[in-house]
Design a protein around this motif. Structure first.
Motif, PDB file in Angstrom:
ATOM      1  N   SER A 179      12.228 -56.954-111.314  1.00  0.00           N
ATOM      2  CA  SER A 179      11.025 -57.695-111.702  1.00  0.00           C
ATOM      3  C   SER A 179      10.163 -56.875-112.664  1.00  0.00           C
ATOM      4  N   TYR A 180      10.118 -55.547-112.462  1.00  0.00           N
ATOM      5  CA  TYR A 180       9.367 -54.685-113.377  1.00  0.00           C
ATOM      6  C   TYR A 180       9.995 -54.718-114.774  1.00  0.00           C
ATOM      7  N   LEU A 181      11.318 -54.704-114.801  1.00  0.00           N
ATOM      8  CA  LEU A 181      11.997 -54.772-116.098  1.00  0.00           C
ATOM      9  C   LEU A 181      11.780 -56.129-116.751  1.00  0.00           C
ATOM     10  N   SER A 182      11.639 -57.170-115.959  1.00  0.00           N
ATOM     11  CA  SER A 182      11.350 -58.494-116.517  1.00  0.00           C
ATOM     12  C   SER A 182      10.014 -58.482-117.246  1.00  0.00           C
ATOM     13  N   ALA A 183       9.029 -57.767-116.680  1.00  0.00           N
ATOM     14  CA  ALA A 183       7.722 -57.656-117.335  1.00  0.00           C
ATOM     15  C   ALA A 183       7.850 -56.943-118.669  1.00  0.00           C
ATOM     16  N   ILE A 184       8.639 -55.873-118.686  1.00  0.00           N
ATOM     17  CA  ILE A 184       8.841 -55.118-119.930  1.00  0.00           C
ATOM     18  C   ILE A 184       9.556 -55.980-120.968  1.00  0.00           C
ATOM     19  N   GLY A 185      10.604 -56.685-120.525  1.00  0.00           N
ATOM     20  CA  GLY A 185      11.327 -57.558-121.454  1.00  0.00           C
ATOM     21  C   GLY A 185      10.455 -58.677-121.973  1.00  0.00           C
ATOM     22  N   TYR A 186       9.602 -59.226-121.132  1.00  0.00           N
ATOM     23  CA  TYR A 186       8.711 -60.328-121.515  1.00  0.00           C
ATOM     24  C   TYR A 186       7.780 -59.907-122.657  1.00  0.00           C
ATOM     25  N   VAL A 187       7.146 -58.734-122.499  1.00  0.00           N
ATOM     26  CA  VAL A 187       6.219 -58.265-123.528  1.00  0.00           C
ATOM     27  C   VAL A 187       6.955 -57.965-124.829  1.00  0.00           C
ATOM     28  N   HIS A 188       8.129 -57.398-124.759  1.00  0.00           N
ATOM     29  CA  HIS A 188       8.912 -57.126-125.965  1.00  0.00           C
ATOM     30  C   HIS A 188       9.216 -58.433-126.705  1.00  0.00           C
ATOM     31  N   LYS A 189       9.620 -59.450-125.962  1.00  0.00           N
ATOM     32  CA  LYS A 189       9.968 -60.717-126.612  1.00  0.00           C
ATOM     33  C   LYS A 189       8.737 -61.395-127.199  1.00  0.00           C
ATOM     34  N   ILE A 190       7.599 -61.330-126.491  1.00  0.00           N
ATOM     35  CA  ILE A 190       6.360 -61.911-127.005  1.00  0.00           C
ATOM     36  C   ILE A 190       5.956 -61.262-128.326  1.00  0.00           C
ATOM     37  N   LYS A 191       6.170 -59.952-128.436  1.00  0.00           N
ATOM     38  CA  LYS A 191       5.780 -59.216-129.638  1.00  0.00           C
ATOM     39  C   LYS A 191       6.869 -59.194-130.705  1.00  0.00           C
ATOM     40  N   GLY A 192       7.987 -59.872-130.442  1.00  0.00           N
ATOM     41  CA  GLY A 192       9.028 -59.987-131.456  1.00  0.00           C
ATOM     42  C   GLY A 192      10.004 -58.831-131.510  1.00  0.00           C
ATOM     43  N   TYR A 193      10.000 -57.977-130.488  1.00  0.00           N
ATOM     44  CA  TYR A 193      10.940 -56.862-130.454  1.00  0.00           C
ATOM     45  C   TYR A 193      12.216 -57.271-129.712  1.00  0.00           C
ATOM     46  N   THR A 194      13.287 -56.553-129.996  1.00  0.00           N
ATOM     47  CA  THR A 194      14.516 -56.728-129.226  1.00  0.00           C
ATOM     48  C   THR A 194      14.265 -56.280-127.791  1.00  0.00           C
ATOM     49  N   ASP A 195      14.737 -57.050-126.846  1.00  0.00           N
ATOM     50  CA  ASP A 195      14.516 -56.760-125.426  1.00  0.00           C
ATOM     51  C   ASP A 195      15.405 -55.603-124.994  1.00  0.00           C
ATOM     52  N   PRO A 196      14.836 -54.404-124.724  1.00  0.00           N
ATOM     53  CA  PRO A 196      15.669 -53.242-124.361  1.00  0.00           C
ATOM     54  C   PRO A 196      16.293 -53.373-122.984  1.00  0.00           C
ATOM     55  N   THR A 197      15.776 -54.251-122.160  1.00  0.00           N
ATOM     56  CA  THR A 197      16.318 -54.400-120.807  1.00  0.00           C
ATOM     57  C   THR A 197      17.674 -55.083-120.812  1.00  0.00           C
ATOM     58  N   LYS A 198      18.061 -55.643-121.959  1.00  0.00           N
ATOM     59  CA  LYS A 198      19.339 -56.339-122.061  1.00  0.00           C
ATOM     60  C   LYS A 198      20.447 -55.455-122.620  1.00  0.00           C
ATOM     61  N   SER A 199      20.153 -54.174-122.823  1.00  0.00           N
ATOM     62  CA  SER A 199      21.162 -53.282-123.396  1.00  0.00           C
ATOM     63  C   SER A 199      22.286 -53.050-122.386  1.00  0.00           C
ATOM     64  N   PHE A 200      23.423 -52.651-122.901  1.00  0.00           N
ATOM     65  CA  PHE A 200      24.592 -52.389-122.066  1.00  0.00           C
ATOM     66  C   PHE A 200      24.290 -51.298-121.039  1.00  0.00           C
TER      67      PHE A 200
END
Length: 308
Positions: free
Chosen positions: A69-90
Motif C-alpha cells: 500500500s505504501y508503494l501504491s502511494a509512491i506510484g500514484y504520485v509519480h503517475k499524477i506528476k507524469g513520471y514513470t512509475d518506479p514501483t512497476k520495475s522488474f
C-alpha cells in the motif's frame, strides 16, 4: 515539494486511502532523513532508493500488504506528476514477490556515509575510554572505505591474532610531509586460497566530517609501533569479533537503529552501494570488495547493480 505531493494525495482519493497514502509519505520522509540527510524525496525516485525503502519497511516489521500500500502511494504520485512509475520495475516486482513469500534475499541494511558518521559520533556516548573511541572510529571507517569483512579486522578469539590485519600491513603514503593515502597489503581473506597479496588504497576525505586516513593516523599514535594486530588493546591483545559487534550494537542502539538489520557486514554493503552510485562498474566493485563472484549484487542497494 513534499507539501505539493501531499496536496496531490488530498484529491481524487477516498478518505481511508488518502490517510494511508499520507502515512506512507511521512514514513518515506523519515527514511530519507535517516539515510540521505534530507526530508525531501526528489522525484522520480530511483529503483535503488525504493529497494532500500522496502528493506527499511520490512525491518520495521510492516506486513507485506502494508508495504504494498505504501508503494501504491509512491506510484500514484509519480503517475499524477507524469513520471514513470518506479514501483512497476522488474527489480521491485521481484522484491515484493520474495517478500510475500518471506524469503527476501538480503534484508541487512547498508551503513551509508550519514549512518557511518552518526555511529562515530555516538562513540562519545557509548564508550568512556578515549583509546577505544579512537580505535573503533578507525575500525568503522576502515571497514567502510576498505570493503573489509569484520573477520579481517577483528579476531575470532584472543588466540587468533595471526589471521587479522597487522600493523606492518599498513603504510601511510606521504605528500608534502602529510599522509595522503593508506596502503594496505592483505593476504588473509575469504577465497584467497593461494595467499596472493592484495593491495588496498584509501585516499583522504578532507571534505567529510571523518577522514579514514586521519583516523588511522590518530589511532596509530595511541597504539604505538610494536608489531602485532593493527586493532588491539593497549596490551596488544587483538580486538575480537565479539568486542567489535558489542560496540557496534551499542552505537546502533544509541542512534535508534535496528540491530537486527545492521550488522558488521553492513559496512561492505554500504561501500558497494556507494561505489555503484559513483559509477563504478560491476567488475571494479567485485575487485574492490575481493568478491570471486557476483554475490554482491544480492545486496540490491543500487540501480547500477544489475539483478538478472
Amino acid at each position: 515539494m513534499v507539501t505539493h505531493q501531499r496536496d496531490l494525495l488530498d484529491s481524487a482519493l477516498a478518505p481511508g486511502t488518502k490517510k494511508s497514502y499520507q502515512r506512507a509519505w511521512r514514513t518515506l520522509q523519515q527514511f530519507y532523513e535517516l539515510f540521505y540527510e534530507s526530508s525531501t524525496p526528489q522525484l522520480p525516485l530511483s529503483s535503488s532508493h525504493l529497494a532500500l525503502f522496502i528493506a527499511y519497511l520490512s525491518a520495521k516489521k510492516l506486513a507485506p500488504s502494508t508495504i504494498t500500500s505504501y508503494l501504491s502511494a509512491i506510484g500514484y504520485v509519480h503517475k499524477i506528476k507524469g513520471y514513470t512509475d518506479p514501483t512497476k520495475s522488474f527489480l521491485i516486482h521481484k522484491l515484493l514477490t520474495a517478500l510475500s513469500r518471506r524469503r527476501l534475499a538480503d534484508l541487512r541494511l547498508p551503513i551509508t556515509r550519514p549512518v557511518l558518521h552518526e555511529l562515530i559520533r555516538s562513540l562519545r556516548h557509548t564508550n568512556s575510554s578515549a583509546y577505544q573511541r579512537c580505535l573503533y572510529s578507525a575500525m568503522f571507517l576502515l571497514a567502510f572505505y576498505g570493503f573489509f569483512r569484520i573477520g579481517e579486522l577483528a579476531a575470532k578469539g584472543a588466540d587468533c591474532a595471526a589471521s587479522v590485519l597487522r600493523l606492518q600491513d599498513l603504510k601511510f603514503l606521504m605528500q608534502h610531509g602529510q599522509p595522503q593515502m593508506i596502503k594496505i597489503i592483505i593476504t588473509t581473506f575469504k577465497h584467497n586460497t593461494d595467499r596472493k597479496p592484495f593491495e588496498i588504497l584509501i585516499e583522504r576525505e578532507d571534505t567529510l566530517p571523518y577522514c579514514p586516513v586521519q583516523a588511522l593516523v590518530e589511532y596509530c599514535k595511541l597504539r604505538g609501533a610494536l608489531p602485532g594486530p593493527l586493532f588491539c588493546q593497549p596490551n596488544l591483545a587483538p580486538i575480537t569479533v565479539y568486542q567489535f559487534n558489542t560496540e557496534l550494537s551499542r552505537c546502533l542502539q544509541f542512534c535508534g537503529l535496528d540491530t537486527r538489520r545492521y550488522k558488521g557486514h553492513s559496512f561492505r554493503i554500504g561501500a558497494a552501494s556507494l561505489a555503484a552510485d559513483k559509477g563504478f562498474s560491476d567488475a571494479q566493485i567485485r575487485t574492490l570488495g575481493r568478491w570471486k563472484s557476483d554475490a554482491f549484487k544480492l545486496y540490491i542497494r543500487s540501480e547500477r547493480l544489475q539483478v538478472n
